[in-house]
Design a protein around this motif. Structure first.
Motif, PDB file in Angstrom:
ATOM      1  N   GLY A  58     -18.604   1.158   4.269  1.00 25.35           N
ATOM      2  CA  GLY A  58     -18.343  -0.229   4.633  1.00 25.35           C
ATOM      3  C   GLY A  58     -16.970  -0.408   5.250  1.00 25.35           C
ATOM      4  N   THR A  59     -15.999   0.327   4.702  1.00 28.08           N
ATOM      5  CA  THR A  59     -14.633   0.269   5.234  1.00 28.08           C
ATOM      6  C   THR A  59     -14.593   0.793   6.664  1.00 28.08           C
ATOM      7  OG1 THR A  59     -13.634   0.510   3.050  1.00 28.08           O
ATOM      8  CG2 THR A  59     -12.280   1.123   4.922  1.00 28.08           C
ATOM      9  N   LEU A  60     -15.250   1.916   6.882  1.00 30.47           N
ATOM     10  CA  LEU A  60     -15.282   2.491   8.223  1.00 30.47           C
ATOM     11  C   LEU A  60     -15.981   1.545   9.194  1.00 30.47           C
ATOM     12  CD1 LEU A  60     -16.175   6.193   7.363  1.00 30.47           C
ATOM     13  CD2 LEU A  60     -13.985   5.339   8.206  1.00 30.47           C
ATOM     14  N   GLY A  61     -17.051   0.932   8.722  1.00 31.75           N
ATOM     15  CA  GLY A  61     -17.810   0.029   9.575  1.00 31.75           C
ATOM     16  C   GLY A  61     -17.028  -1.204   9.977  1.00 31.75           C
ATOM     17  N   SER A  62     -16.097  -1.632   9.117  1.00 30.84           N
ATOM     18  CA  SER A  62     -15.307  -2.830   9.419  1.00 30.84           C
ATOM     19  C   SER A  62     -14.009  -2.503  10.138  1.00 30.84           C
ATOM     20  CB  SER A  62     -15.004  -3.596   8.124  1.00 30.84           C
ATOM     21  OG  SER A  62     -14.254  -2.785   7.236  1.00 30.84           O
ATOM     22  N   GLY A  63     -13.788  -1.205  10.400  1.00 27.21           N
ATOM     23  CA  GLY A  63     -12.604  -0.798  11.165  1.00 27.21           C
ATOM     24  C   GLY A  63     -11.344  -0.651  10.353  1.00 27.21           C
ATOM     25  N   ILE A  64     -11.432  -0.659   9.032  1.00 24.90           N
ATOM     26  CA  ILE A  64     -10.252  -0.503   8.175  1.00 24.90           C
ATOM     27  C   ILE A  64      -9.959   0.979   8.007  1.00 24.90           C
ATOM     28  CG2 ILE A  64      -9.278  -0.932   5.895  1.00 24.90           C
ATOM     29  CD1 ILE A  64     -11.083  -3.369   5.701  1.00 24.90           C
ATOM     30  N   GLU A  65      -8.676   1.352   8.109  1.00 19.11           N
ATOM     31  CA  GLU A  65      -8.280   2.747   7.961  1.00 19.11           C
ATOM     32  C   GLU A  65      -8.585   3.239   6.547  1.00 19.11           C
ATOM     33  OE1 GLU A  65      -7.093   4.649  10.259  1.00 19.11           O
ATOM     34  OE2 GLU A  65      -6.543   3.259  11.853  1.00 19.11           O
ATOM     35  N   THR A  66      -8.913   4.538   6.436  1.00 19.50           N
ATOM     36  CA  THR A  66      -9.101   5.140   5.115  1.00 19.50           C
ATOM     37  C   THR A  66      -7.859   5.908   4.677  1.00 19.50           C
ATOM     38  OG1 THR A  66     -10.090   7.103   6.124  1.00 19.50           O
ATOM     39  CG2 THR A  66     -11.573   5.343   5.435  1.00 19.50           C
ATOM     40  N   LYS A  67      -6.960   6.177   5.623  1.00 14.83           N
ATOM     41  CA  LYS A  67      -5.723   6.892   5.313  1.00 14.83           C
ATOM     42  C   LYS A  67      -4.641   6.367   6.222  1.00 14.83           C
ATOM     43  CE  LYS A  67      -3.577  11.448   5.761  1.00 14.83           C
ATOM     44  NZ  LYS A  67      -3.767  12.833   6.237  1.00 14.83           N
ATOM     45  N   ILE A  68      -3.437   6.242   5.683  1.00 17.55           N
ATOM     46  CA  ILE A  68      -2.323   5.773   6.503  1.00 17.55           C
ATOM     47  C   ILE A  68      -1.075   6.557   6.140  1.00 17.55           C
ATOM     48  CG2 ILE A  68      -1.640   3.903   4.912  1.00 17.55           C
ATOM     49  CD1 ILE A  68      -1.102   2.227   7.476  1.00 17.55           C
ATOM     50  N   ASN A  69      -0.355   7.019   7.160  1.00 14.67           N
ATOM     51  CA  ASN A  69       0.894   7.743   6.975  1.00 14.67           C
ATOM     52  C   ASN A  69       2.063   6.788   7.223  1.00 14.67           C
ATOM     53  OD1 ASN A  69      -0.387  10.245   6.510  1.00 14.67           O
ATOM     54  ND2 ASN A  69      -0.589  10.587   8.703  1.00 14.67           N
ATOM     55  N   ILE A  70       2.983   6.735   6.275  1.00 11.85           N
ATOM     56  CA  ILE A  70       4.137   5.843   6.393  1.00 11.85           C
ATOM     57  C   ILE A  70       5.408   6.680   6.341  1.00 11.85           C
ATOM     58  CG2 ILE A  70       5.345   3.860   5.421  1.00 11.85           C
ATOM     59  CD1 ILE A  70       2.743   3.044   4.059  1.00 11.85           C
ATOM     60  N   ALA A  71       6.184   6.633   7.421  1.00 13.36           N
ATOM     61  CA  ALA A  71       7.473   7.333   7.464  1.00 13.36           C
ATOM     62  C   ALA A  71       8.550   6.370   6.983  1.00 13.36           C
ATOM     63  CB  ALA A  71       7.768   7.809   8.879  1.00 13.36           C
ATOM     64  N   VAL A  72       9.309   6.781   5.992  1.00 11.18           N
ATOM     65  CA  VAL A  72      10.276   5.887   5.344  1.00 11.18           C
ATOM     66  C   VAL A  72      11.655   6.530   5.309  1.00 11.18           C
ATOM     67  CG1 VAL A  72      10.817   4.548   3.285  1.00 11.18           C
ATOM     68  CG2 VAL A  72       8.436   5.022   3.859  1.00 11.18           C
ATOM     69  N   ASP A  73      12.633   5.858   5.868  1.00  9.70           N
ATOM     70  CA  ASP A  73      14.001   6.350   5.755  1.00  9.70           C
ATOM     71  C   ASP A  73      14.429   6.325   4.289  1.00  9.70           C
ATOM     72  OD1 ASP A  73      17.105   5.977   5.738  1.00  9.70           O
ATOM     73  OD2 ASP A  73      16.625   6.699   7.750  1.00  9.70           O
ATOM     74  N   ALA A  74      15.088   7.382   3.864  1.00 10.92           N
ATOM     75  CA  ALA A  74      15.468   7.514   2.455  1.00 10.92           C
ATOM     76  C   ALA A  74      16.379   6.390   1.983  1.00 10.92           C
ATOM     77  CB  ALA A  74      16.146   8.864   2.228  1.00 10.92           C
ATOM     78  N   ALA A  75      17.033   5.720   2.927  1.00  5.10           N
ATOM     79  CA  ALA A  75      17.945   4.637   2.542  1.00  5.10           C
ATOM     80  C   ALA A  75      17.229   3.349   2.180  1.00  5.10           C
ATOM     81  CB  ALA A  75      18.931   4.364   3.684  1.00  5.10           C
ATOM     82  N   PHE A  76      15.957   3.240   2.530  1.00  3.26           N
ATOM     83  CA  PHE A  76      15.239   1.991   2.268  1.00  3.26           C
ATOM     84  C   PHE A  76      15.093   1.767   0.762  1.00  3.26           C
ATOM     85  CE2 PHE A  76      11.537  -0.780   1.886  1.00  3.26           C
ATOM     86  CZ  PHE A  76      11.856  -1.761   2.809  1.00  3.26           C
ATOM     87  N   PRO A  77      15.282   0.524   0.288  1.00  2.00           N
ATOM     88  CA  PRO A  77      15.161   0.227  -1.154  1.00  2.00           C
ATOM     89  C   PRO A  77      13.762   0.553  -1.668  1.00  2.00           C
ATOM     90  CG  PRO A  77      16.184  -1.611   0.020  1.00  2.00           C
ATOM     91  CD  PRO A  77      15.661  -0.672   1.063  1.00  2.00           C
ATOM     92  N   HIS A  78      13.654   1.614  -2.454  1.00  2.33           N
ATOM     93  CA  HIS A  78      12.346   2.111  -2.846  1.00  2.33           C
ATOM     94  C   HIS A  78      11.607   1.181  -3.800  1.00  2.33           C
ATOM     95  CE1 HIS A  78      13.614   5.680  -0.790  1.00  2.33           C
ATOM     96  NE2 HIS A  78      12.449   6.246  -0.997  1.00  2.33           N
ATOM     97  N   GLU A  79      12.317   0.460  -4.629  1.00  2.00           N
ATOM     98  CA  GLU A  79      11.638  -0.449  -5.554  1.00  2.00           C
ATOM     99  C   GLU A  79      10.837  -1.496  -4.792  1.00  2.00           C
ATOM    100  OE1 GLU A  79      11.303  -0.186  -8.824  1.00  2.00           O
ATOM    101  OE2 GLU A  79      12.405   1.703  -8.640  1.00  2.00           O
ATOM    102  N   GLU A  80      11.412  -1.996  -3.694  1.00  2.00           N
ATOM    103  CA  GLU A  80      10.695  -2.974  -2.880  1.00  2.00           C
ATOM    104  C   GLU A  80       9.486  -2.336  -2.212  1.00  2.00           C
ATOM    105  OE1 GLU A  80      11.432  -6.176  -2.937  1.00  2.00           O
ATOM    106  OE2 GLU A  80      12.989  -5.633  -4.368  1.00  2.00           O
ATOM    107  N   LEU A  81       9.670  -1.114  -1.754  1.00  2.00           N
ATOM    108  CA  LEU A  81       8.564  -0.397  -1.116  1.00  2.00           C
ATOM    109  C   LEU A  81       7.414  -0.182  -2.086  1.00  2.00           C
ATOM    110  CD1 LEU A  81       7.365   1.260   1.237  1.00  2.00           C
ATOM    111  CD2 LEU A  81       8.624   3.240   0.338  1.00  2.00           C
ATOM    112  N   TYR A  82       7.739   0.224  -3.319  1.00  2.14           N
ATOM    113  CA  TYR A  82       6.692   0.493  -4.309  1.00  2.14           C
ATOM    114  C   TYR A  82       5.863  -0.763  -4.603  1.00  2.14           C
ATOM    115  CZ  TYR A  82       9.508   4.683  -5.146  1.00  2.14           C
ATOM    116  OH  TYR A  82      10.214   5.852  -5.010  1.00  2.14           O
ATOM    117  N   LYS A  83       6.528  -1.907  -4.658  1.00  2.00           N
ATOM    118  CA  LYS A  83       5.809  -3.159  -4.935  1.00  2.00           C
ATOM    119  C   LYS A  83       4.804  -3.462  -3.825  1.00  2.00           C
ATOM    120  CE  LYS A  83       9.698  -5.258  -7.446  1.00  2.00           C
ATOM    121  NZ  LYS A  83      10.737  -6.320  -7.389  1.00  2.00           N
TER     122      LYS A  83
END
Length: 270
Positions: free
Chosen positions: A86-111
């Motif tokens: 169903g996800t594939l049929g609606s065009g929603i990704e099944t996997k996503i790669n996110i590149a994150v600079d180490a300086a970014f506040p990780h607590e906010e990212l985790y939320k």
């Protein structure tokens, strides 16, 4: 060739979940005789008794308990398979790669990631930690779909999320804290600076002041923080990443006349 069907296992589970053939028939909208036939067929094919009657209740046999555990797993996997389709049929990704600079506040990212995973439980998320221009390179190479970068990207949507304050810090007993005057850049040149290497392979970028005569270059922000907090040198470090160490007195900002602070815009690419 399989001798049982998912529908038979579903009806068997319904009888167990609702305590009787009659209740199962009401809940799953099947006739009682259909469910009886399905469970009987299972027992016949498997050669084991799955259910027994205790008074007015239908209960599992020992073999039935084991088979139910397997059936639950089987039905859950079948449901996931249909959900993925169903996800594939609606065009929603099944996997996503996110590149994150180490300086970014990780607590906010985790939320944010938790919210996304709650809304899309079948989405697999892969985080790639970068420094400096590493995120931009991964985006350019098509190896990441979303980037949290310290530099604007040349194509796609760029949106500033926040500004991060980089503070020049050192171990509390470092000699730079004992000069008795506000520091200039000249004061720093004779002390070891800890810097972080650009994670990009093809477009290495230098950022900030790099005027110290002796530098230790490391690959990870965590290593830089560790070295500075143990007294091996000074560094400009992102305030969110070192806030607990500052509060505990394990790191101290340098007393600077010059503006030993750097600001980085974190940008979003989709």
């Amino acid at each position: 060739m399989l001798r049982t069907t998912l529908e038979q296992w579903r009806m068997f589970k319904a009888v167990v979940d609702h305590g009787s053939f009659n209740q199962a028939a009401v809940i799953i909208h099947k006739s009682q005789s259909t469910i009886h036939h399905a469970v009987h067929k299972l027992e016949e094919v498997l050669g084991v008794s799955l259910l027994t009657t205790k008074g007015r209740k239908t209960a599992l046999t020992e073999a039935g308990e084991l088979m139910l555990r397997r059936a639950n797993y089987l039905l859950e996997e079948a449901a996931k398979l249909e959900a993925i389709a169903g996800t594939l049929g609606s065009g929603i990704e099944t996997k996503i790669n996110i590149a994150v600079d180490a300086a970014f506040p990780h607590e906010e990212l985790y939320k944010v990631l938790e919210t996304v995973s709650t809304q899309y439980p079948l989405l697999r998320i892969e985080l790639i930690e970068t420094t400096l221009s590493g995120t931009n390179e991964l985006i350019a190479q098509g190896l990441a779909e979303i980037g949290l970068s310290t530099f604007p990207m040349t194509n796609g949507l760029n949106e500033e999320i926040c500004q991060i304050n980089f503070i020049a810090v050192a171990y509390p007993e470092h000699t730079l804290h004992t000069t008795g005057h506000k520091l200039k850049y000249e004061d720093l040149k004779s002390h070891r600076q800890i810097v972080i290497r650009d994670s990009a392979m093809n477009t290495n970028t230098d950022s900030g002041w790099l005027g110290a005569e002796q530098r230790w270059t490391v690959s990870h922000l965590r290593t830089s923080i560790d070295l500075v907090s143990k007294g091996f040198g000074f560094a400009w470090l992102p305030e969110p990443s070192i806030r607990p160490l500052l509060e505990e007195g394990l790191l101290r900002p340098l007393n600077s006349r010059a503006r030993f602070k750097a600001y980085r815009s974190i940008l979003f690419k989709l």
